[in-house]
Design a protein around this motif. Structure first.
Motif, short mmCIF file in Angstrom:
data_model
loop_
_atom_site.label_atom_id
_atom_site.label_comp_id
_atom_site.label_asym_id
_atom_site.label_seq_id
_atom_site.Cartn_x
_atom_site.Cartn_y
_atom_site.Cartn_z
N ILE A 141 0.73 -1.21 -0.10
CA ILE A 141 -0.10 -0.04 0.03
C ILE A 141 0.77 1.15 -0.11
N GLY A 142 0.67 2.16 -0.96
CA GLY A 142 1.56 3.03 -1.19
C GLY A 142 1.26 4.44 -0.35
N PHE B 242 -0.20 -4.03 -5.71
CA PHE B 242 0.14 -2.84 -5.44
C PHE B 242 -0.95 -1.84 -5.56
N VAL B 243 -1.17 -1.27 -4.44
CA VAL B 243 -2.63 -0.40 -4.33
C VAL B 243 -1.94 1.07 -4.10
N THR B 244 -2.22 1.90 -4.56
CA THR B 244 -1.44 3.22 -4.20
C THR B 244 -2.19 4.46 -4.88
N PRO B 245 -1.87 5.51 -3.90
CA PRO B 245 -2.39 6.79 -4.64
C PRO B 245 -1.32 7.35 -5.84
N GLU B 246 -1.59 8.63 -6.17
CA GLU B 246 -0.55 9.24 -7.12
C GLU B 246 -0.19 10.46 -6.17
N VAL C 93 4.76 7.74 -8.29
CA VAL C 93 4.59 6.78 -7.51
C VAL C 93 5.12 7.42 -5.84
N PRO C 94 4.33 7.09 -4.99
CA PRO C 94 4.76 7.76 -3.65
C PRO C 94 6.12 7.11 -3.17
N ALA C 95 7.03 8.20 -2.70
CA ALA C 95 8.33 7.68 -2.13
C ALA C 95 8.56 6.27 -1.47
#
Length: 182
Positions: A8-9, A74-78, A83-85
């Motif tokens: 999770i990003g 991979f589940v992530t915001p922008e 991509v988050p660090a």
């Protein structure tokens, strides 16, 4: 039993990405075990750790956990069209030392989540660029850009049924993809 790791990003306690991941985790069929893999505790990647044999314990734990997985989600915001660090750092930690990547040949699913209308398009494609280099085959269709997430969450905090049905379609497609790429 196949092991599926969720990355999770977003580190935010009530993150939308976390809500989406938690919903998807319960949608895998019998014979699959899902778990969130912690990435927020990893020190920033520094090659000196590997070169000088002074690897942080968090790296060893993370690398071992990922090595034991069969599939990757991979589940992530922008963040700033990328991509988050924290997620990029996890990819870097798992890809080293050179020649010992824990990502190699594991089927992957990329899901991006955003309050905005384009659903994290930039993060989705930047993440895919890294995954190509890491030799992670990824599901191409259906695409998983979850835009306007705020409108898809009901007052009680649950995700709307129509959206859950779409998530199930994504999970089913990923399971079929992963089985054919095992």
């Amino acid at each position: 039993m196949k092991k599926v790791g969720f990355f999770i990003g977003s580190l935010r306690k009530d993150s939308y990405s976390k809500k989406v991941a938690e919903a998807m985790m319960g949608m895998f069929p019998e014979g699959y075990e899902t778990e969130v893999i912690e990435i927020g505790n990893l020190p920033l990647y520094n090659q000196d750790y590997d070169d000088l044999n002074d690897v942080p314990a968090e790296y060893d734990t993370f690398r071992q956990k990922v090595a034991e997985l069969d599939d990757l989600v991979f589940v992530t915001p922008e963040y700033n069209r990328s991509v988050p660090a924290v997620l990029k750092n996890a990819l870097d930690v798992g890809s080293r030392p050179f020649g010992h990547s824990v990502w190699d040949k594991k089927p992957g699913l990329v899901v991006t989540v955003s309050p905005g209308g384009i659903g994290g398009f930039g993060a989705n494609h930047h993440l895919r660029q890294s995954l190509v280099f890491l030799n992670v085959p990824t599901l191409q269709q259906p695409e998983a850009y979850i835009g306007n997430i705020v409108k898809l969450i009901q007052e009680d905090g649950s995700i709307a049924q129509g959206t859950l049905d779409y998530f199930q379609t994504i999970v089913n497609s990923f399971v079929n993809f992963a089985e054919s790429n095992a």
